[in-house]
Design a protein around this motif. Sequence first.
Motif, PDB file in Angstrom:
ATOM      1  N   TYR A 106      60.158  69.198  16.087  1.00  0.00           N
ATOM      2  CA  TYR A 106      59.761  67.821  15.762  1.00  0.00           C
ATOM      3  C   TYR A 106      60.785  66.763  16.201  1.00  0.00           C
ATOM      4  O   TYR A 106      60.420  65.606  16.427  1.00  0.00           O
ATOM      5  CB  TYR A 106      59.527  67.673  14.252  1.00  0.00           C
ATOM      6  N   GLY A 107      62.071  67.160  16.281  1.00  0.00           N
ATOM      7  CA  GLY A 107      63.105  66.167  16.581  1.00  0.00           C
ATOM      8  C   GLY A 107      62.883  65.415  17.889  1.00  0.00           C
ATOM      9  O   GLY A 107      62.923  64.172  17.918  1.00  0.00           O
ATOM     10  N   PRO A 108      62.627  66.130  19.003  1.00  0.00           N
ATOM     11  CA  PRO A 108      62.476  65.426  20.282  1.00  0.00           C
ATOM     12  C   PRO A 108      61.352  64.399  20.282  1.00  0.00           C
ATOM     13  O   PRO A 108      61.469  63.342  20.904  1.00  0.00           O
ATOM     14  CB  PRO A 108      62.206  66.575  21.261  1.00  0.00           C
ATOM     15  N   GLN A 109      60.248  64.660  19.569  1.00  0.00           N
ATOM     16  CA  GLN A 109      59.154  63.676  19.572  1.00  0.00           C
ATOM     17  C   GLN A 109      59.550  62.419  18.793  1.00  0.00           C
ATOM     18  O   GLN A 109      59.088  61.326  19.095  1.00  0.00           O
ATOM     19  CB  GLN A 109      57.846  64.278  19.032  1.00  0.00           C
ATOM     20  N   VAL A 110      60.409  62.582  17.778  1.00  0.00           N
ATOM     21  CA  VAL A 110      60.902  61.423  17.025  1.00  0.00           C
ATOM     22  C   VAL A 110      61.729  60.536  17.949  1.00  0.00           C
ATOM     23  O   VAL A 110      61.537  59.321  18.040  1.00  0.00           O
ATOM     24  CB  VAL A 110      61.757  61.893  15.809  1.00  0.00           C
ATOM     25  N   ILE A 111      62.667  61.167  18.659  1.00  0.00           N
ATOM     26  CA  ILE A 111      63.541  60.443  19.593  1.00  0.00           C
ATOM     27  C   ILE A 111      62.712  59.790  20.704  1.00  0.00           C
ATOM     28  O   ILE A 111      62.909  58.627  21.061  1.00  0.00           O
ATOM     29  CB  ILE A 111      64.569  61.426  20.218  1.00  0.00           C
ATOM     30  N   CYS A 140      59.480  58.995   2.105  1.00  0.00           N
ATOM     31  CA  CYS A 140      58.358  59.912   2.164  1.00  0.00           C
ATOM     32  C   CYS A 140      58.939  61.248   2.642  1.00  0.00           C
ATOM     33  O   CYS A 140      59.934  61.252   3.379  1.00  0.00           O
ATOM     34  CB  CYS A 140      57.339  59.362   3.164  1.00  0.00           C
ATOM     35  N   ALA A 141      58.392  62.360   2.191  1.00  0.00           N
ATOM     36  CA  ALA A 141      58.898  63.671   2.620  1.00  0.00           C
ATOM     37  C   ALA A 141      57.754  64.502   3.175  1.00  0.00           C
ATOM     38  O   ALA A 141      56.706  64.624   2.541  1.00  0.00           O
ATOM     39  CB  ALA A 141      59.541  64.393   1.442  1.00  0.00           C
ATOM     40  N   ALA A 142      57.967  65.064   4.361  1.00  0.00           N
ATOM     41  CA  ALA A 142      56.945  65.912   4.981  1.00  0.00           C
ATOM     42  C   ALA A 142      57.280  67.379   4.731  1.00  0.00           C
ATOM     43  O   ALA A 142      58.413  67.819   4.974  1.00  0.00           O
ATOM     44  CB  ALA A 142      56.881  65.642   6.485  1.00  0.00           C
ATOM     45  N   GLU A 143      56.319  68.102   4.240  1.00  0.00           N
ATOM     46  CA  GLU A 143      56.449  69.549   4.025  1.00  0.00           C
ATOM     47  C   GLU A 143      55.298  70.257   4.713  1.00  0.00           C
ATOM     48  O   GLU A 143      54.285  69.635   5.035  1.00  0.00           O
ATOM     49  CB  GLU A 143      56.453  69.872   2.520  1.00  0.00           C
ATOM     50  N   ARG A 144      55.471  71.567   4.933  1.00  0.00           N
ATOM     51  CA  ARG A 144      54.369  72.250   5.636  1.00  0.00           C
ATOM     52  C   ARG A 144      53.266  72.681   4.672  1.00  0.00           C
ATOM     53  O   ARG A 144      52.133  72.840   5.055  1.00  0.00           O
ATOM     54  CB  ARG A 144      54.884  73.417   6.462  1.00  0.00           C
ATOM     55  N   GLU A 145      53.609  72.904   3.375  1.00  0.00           N
ATOM     56  CA  GLU A 145      52.591  73.215   2.368  1.00  0.00           C
ATOM     57  C   GLU A 145      52.832  72.319   1.169  1.00  0.00           C
ATOM     58  O   GLU A 145      53.563  72.673   0.247  1.00  0.00           O
ATOM     59  CB  GLU A 145      52.670  74.673   1.946  1.00  0.00           C
ATOM     60  N   ALA A 170      57.328  55.185   9.765  1.00  0.00           N
ATOM     61  CA  ALA A 170      58.757  55.386   9.457  1.00  0.00           C
ATOM     62  C   ALA A 170      59.682  54.555  10.346  1.00  0.00           C
ATOM     63  O   ALA A 170      59.336  54.200  11.474  1.00  0.00           O
ATOM     64  CB  ALA A 170      59.102  56.863   9.605  1.00  0.00           C
ATOM     65  N   ASP A 171      60.858  54.234   9.805  1.00  0.00           N
ATOM     66  CA  ASP A 171      61.929  53.620  10.604  1.00  0.00           C
ATOM     67  C   ASP A 171      62.986  54.654  10.978  1.00  0.00           C
ATOM     68  O   ASP A 171      63.676  54.512  11.975  1.00  0.00           O
ATOM     69  CB  ASP A 171      62.624  52.511   9.801  1.00  0.00           C
ATOM     70  N   LEU A 172      63.143  55.664  10.118  1.00  0.00           N
ATOM     71  CA  LEU A 172      64.191  56.666  10.334  1.00  0.00           C
ATOM     72  C   LEU A 172      63.673  58.011   9.841  1.00  0.00           C
ATOM     73  O   LEU A 172      63.112  58.101   8.739  1.00  0.00           O
ATOM     74  CB  LEU A 172      65.446  56.290   9.523  1.00  0.00           C
ATOM     75  N   VAL A 173      63.868  59.048  10.649  1.00  0.00           N
ATOM     76  CA  VAL A 173      63.493  60.401  10.225  1.00  0.00           C
ATOM     77  C   VAL A 173      64.769  61.177   9.911  1.00  0.00           C
ATOM     78  O   VAL A 173      65.754  61.101  10.650  1.00  0.00           O
ATOM     79  CB  VAL A 173      62.673  61.117  11.321  1.00  0.00           C
ATOM     80  N   VAL A 174      64.742  61.903   8.813  1.00  0.00           N
ATOM     81  CA  VAL A 174      65.896  62.693   8.395  1.00  0.00           C
ATOM     82  C   VAL A 174      65.459  64.150   8.343  1.00  0.00           C
ATOM     83  O   VAL A 174      64.717  64.555   7.446  1.00  0.00           O
ATOM     84  CB  VAL A 174      66.402  62.235   7.006  1.00  0.00           C
ATOM     85  N   GLU A 217      50.750  60.380  10.828  1.00  0.00           N
ATOM     86  CA  GLU A 217      50.564  59.124  10.074  1.00  0.00           C
ATOM     87  C   GLU A 217      51.874  58.690   9.418  1.00  0.00           C
ATOM     88  O   GLU A 217      52.237  57.510   9.445  1.00  0.00           O
ATOM     89  CB  GLU A 217      49.473  59.318   9.003  1.00  0.00           C
ATOM     90  N   ALA A 218      52.583  59.643   8.839  1.00  0.00           N
ATOM     91  CA  ALA A 218      53.855  59.307   8.178  1.00  0.00           C
ATOM     92  C   ALA A 218      54.872  58.811   9.210  1.00  0.00           C
ATOM     93  O   ALA A 218      55.608  57.847   8.970  1.00  0.00           O
ATOM     94  CB  ALA A 218      54.386  60.520   7.427  1.00  0.00           C
ATOM     95  N   LEU A 219      54.884  59.462  10.385  1.00  0.00           N
ATOM     96  CA  LEU A 219      55.834  59.077  11.440  1.00  0.00           C
ATOM     97  C   LEU A 219      55.565  57.648  11.919  1.00  0.00           C
ATOM     98  O   LEU A 219      56.506  56.868  12.155  1.00  0.00           O
ATOM     99  CB  LEU A 219      55.714  60.070  12.603  1.00  0.00           C
ATOM    100  N   ALA A 220      54.297  57.311  12.014  1.00  0.00           N
ATOM    101  CA  ALA A 220      53.936  55.965  12.492  1.00  0.00           C
ATOM    102  C   ALA A 220      54.439  54.883  11.533  1.00  0.00           C
ATOM    103  O   ALA A 220      54.632  53.736  11.929  1.00  0.00           O
ATOM    104  CB  ALA A 220      52.422  55.865  12.665  1.00  0.00           C
TER     105      ALA A 220
END
Length: 308
Positions: free
Chosen positions: A95-100, A42-47, A80-84, A75-78
Amino acid sequence: MPTPPAYPAEPARVLLLGFGAIGRHVATLLAPEREAGLLRMCAAEREVAAHRDRAVPGVELSTTGTDTDCPTWAEALAEADLVVECAGVEPAGEYGPQVIAAGMDLVLTSVGALADPETALRLLAGPGRLWVTNGAIGGFDVLGAAAEAGGLDAVRIRTSKLPTSLLRPWMTDQQEAQLRSLSPGDDPVTVFSGGPAGAIEQFPANVNVAVGLAWATRGRADPAVGTGAGVGPQAGQAELLRRSLERVRVELVADPAAGRSRHEILATGPAGRIELAFESAPSPENPKTSGLTALSVARTVRGALGLP
Ligand SMILES: NC(=O)C1=CN([C@@H]2O[C@H](COP(=O)(O)OP(=O)(O)OC[C@H]3O[C@@H](n4cnc5c(N)ncnc54)[C@H](O)[C@@H]3O)[C@@H](O)[C@H]2O)C=CC1
Ligand SMILES: O=C([O-])CC(=O)C(=O)O
């Protein structure tokens, strides 16, 4: 009979943050894994609306913005197993620190985010693991080995790029005009000379490699005495990185003859003299970006997921 490889029973769910030149290239490079059922993407974009007509088969879209016709970032983060991360230094820090902190692993492409001490501490704080891609450069096995043995005194990187790829909004009209006027045959112009932190502040899309080099040559703490930072392994890593950022010297050059971006590394010390040079083919999606970066990110993703 050989034991079959222990692939995960369920496809790993990979969430790309940023679906620009590198994100799209990574998605294409990992198409075989998607088709083999080893991962979903899945890919997250701002627009998101702006990306609908540039869909990559098998990649769903989600939004960090206000689009209402697709999953939100949360929703996408919930799922996911890995964020790139392949969005930029600023979104990496946002966004990185909240992923970690959510306990998820993060592949960092905008390695320059580590130049900010506060962000570095949060990215290293766990419980999720940080995977720092080597991006458009490499040789980190030997550089890391030399640094860990205390074998490097000096580490330098000289990056040459086409002048127009170095234009930045903060430049004066005069600086901009100078870069625009350079043509093949003119002498290269040094636009930055100093440390990686200053370089990434001024050129966040061009010198992530310099911070990556500092990360790779941070060395290791003496297990007997620690780093002197005093508070746990993450702070120790951050302190090593801080010192390494002070050691690495960066020169960024606008070279009208630079058909390809070029990164030259020179590391010297008791371990020896290490010279490395990288000229990447351009990204198929954006000629200002080194194609090697997406290749490295795809490899880092495979490593993080334990894929062959
Ligand atoms: N480690 C390395 O060797 C290298 C690292 N990089 C890093 O990779 C980054 C991406 O490079 P490209 O793909 O060439 O740039 P790009 O501009 O083509 O793509 C970035 C994408 O991220 C999206 N984005 C930005 N902020 C966002 C947010 N808050 N939420 C969701 N999406 C967002 C943009 O809309 C864009 O589509 C660069 O900015 C740089 O920091 C780039 C080259 C080499
Ligand atoms: O693509 C490259 O050549 C390197 C680059 O922009 C970066 O490190 O930010």
